[in-house]
Design an enzyme around this catalytic site. Structure first.
Site, PDB file in Angstrom:
ATOM      1  N   TYR A  63       0.670  -1.134   0.058  1.00 17.56           N
ATOM      2  CA  TYR A  63      -0.096   0.008   0.041  1.00 17.56           C
ATOM      3  C   TYR A  63       0.880   1.142  -0.089  1.00 17.56           C
ATOM      4  O   TYR A  63       1.431   1.562   0.828  1.00 17.56           O
ATOM      5  CB  TYR A  63      -1.055  -0.066   1.140  1.00 17.56           C
ATOM      6  CG  TYR A  63      -1.933   1.083   1.360  1.00 17.56           C
ATOM      7  CD1 TYR A  63      -2.085   1.969   0.138  1.00 17.56           C
ATOM      8  CD2 TYR A  63      -2.530   1.294   2.634  1.00 17.56           C
ATOM      9  CE1 TYR A  63      -2.910   2.909   0.533  1.00 17.56           C
ATOM     10  CE2 TYR A  63      -3.478   2.302   2.872  1.00 17.56           C
ATOM     11  CZ  TYR A  63      -3.662   3.000   1.681  1.00 17.56           C
ATOM     12  OH  TYR A  63      -4.646   4.391   1.953  1.00 17.56           O
ATOM     13  N   LYS A  80      -1.515  -1.542  -3.806  1.00 17.45           N
ATOM     14  CA  LYS A  80      -2.627  -0.702  -3.817  1.00 17.45           C
ATOM     15  C   LYS A  80      -2.027   0.742  -3.903  1.00 17.45           C
ATOM     16  O   LYS A  80      -1.265   1.387  -3.014  1.00 17.45           O
ATOM     17  CB  LYS A  80      -3.356  -0.649  -2.751  1.00 17.45           C
ATOM     18  CG  LYS A  80      -4.304   0.563  -2.233  1.00 17.45           C
ATOM     19  CD  LYS A  80      -4.943   0.509  -0.904  1.00 17.45           C
ATOM     20  CE  LYS A  80      -6.027   1.827  -0.888  1.00 17.45           C
ATOM     21  NZ  LYS A  80      -6.563   1.902   0.427  1.00 17.45           N
TER      22      LYS A  80
END
Length: 298
Positions: A138, A167
């Site tokens: 992320y 992400k």
């Protein structure tokens, strides 16, 4: 349609329901998980930013993960956000969580410490080697200060067989394109920002880890499915119609307005924990107006 990614395309970062005393409301958590899967979510991320991870501590996170696995684990992958800014803590915690029956992990770029790129590489590699389950990286420089560069992401994707996705919430489209273009087989890119999903999928991203997915899962699912099918015109139309709410939910710090939106929809999940504060009456009124404009609220 291109091949379905292992965690699907529309993955809400689920809010964490609290009761009146701001304690965990595990019954409501299970009801929300069912509601989101019924609404078309492909998987769920638990205790991400939208799940108030900074103010939900390890023992509470364990309870949350277990509750969601019990509620929907047989219907959709449950991804536990275990990322922290201490590598040893994250690896230890991930080992504990792995026993709960979750399907994967999300790990955020270490915040506050401001590590160099080599530190990021060592951090994620250490965690990946500590567990078996697949890991979603992320990258969110707006919250972590440090941007994980494409080169570092790709190095991890190549060197660690269980690092399977990123992400991306950097907003750097050239960086995202470089990751998509250089990704080894089986490594995918998710948008970390609802409003950028259409653009990221045009570059070859596979879907979104979504905030608005808590509020309008079917609508966001429609957008990513149209993109995946290459129906760009229809996707652009659906995206434009929902865009005011995608942006409106971020008028103040997330997830203040996501929780308010669920309350407006008649599915209250409690307020937020300090240092966040609940929506003001003015913010709530503006949000309700936007929700009506995009057709999410009658």
């Amino acid at each position: 349609m291109s091949q379905e990614p292992r965690f699907g395309r529309m993955i809400p970062a689920m809010v964490t329901p609290f009761d009146q005393d701001r304690e965990l409301d595990l019954d409501r958590t299970q009801e929300l998980a069912v509601r989101l899967v019924d609404g078309g979510s492909d998987a769920l991320i638990i205790s991400g930013t939208t799940g108030e991870s900074p103010t939900v501590f390890y023992p509470q996170k364990m309870k949350l993960f277990a509750a969601v696995v019990e509620a929907v684990g047989d219907r959709a992958p449950v991804i536990a956000n275990v990322g922290d800014n201490c590598t040893a803590d994250t690896a230890d915690f991930a080992r504990d969580v792995e026993k709960l029956g979750v399907d994967g992990f999300m790990c955020v770029v270490p915040y506050y410490s401001k590590p160099p790129q080599e530190g990021l590489y060592q951090h994620f590699r250490t965690i990946a080697e500590a567990v078996e389950l697949p890991i979603v990286l992320y990258n969110i420089p707006g919250r972590c200060v440090v941007n994980m560069e494409a080169e570092t992401t790709l190095r991890l994707a190549r060197d660690c067989r269980n690092i399977v996705a990123v992400k991306e919430a950097s907003g750097k489209m050239d960086q995202i394109k470089a990751i998509v273009d250089g990704a080894p087989e089986g490594f995918v890119v998710y948008s970390g920002d609802d409003a950028a999903t259409y653009d990221i999928m045009k570059l070859g991203g596979v879907g979104v880890v979504s905030t608005i997915g808590n509020v309008a899962p079917a609508r966001m699912k429609e957008i990513v499915d149209l993109c995946a099918a290459g129906e760009w015109e229809a996707a652009a139309t659906a995206n434009e119609r929902l865009m005011p709410l995608m942006k409106g939910l971020f008028e103040t710090s997330n997830p203040i307005l996501v929780k308010e939106a669920l309350k407006l929809l008649g599915f209250p999940v409690g307020g937020v924990r300090l240092p966040l504060v609940d929506a003001t009456p003015e913010q709530s009124a503006r949000l309700a107006q936007t929700m009506r404009e995009v057709g999410v609220l009658a």
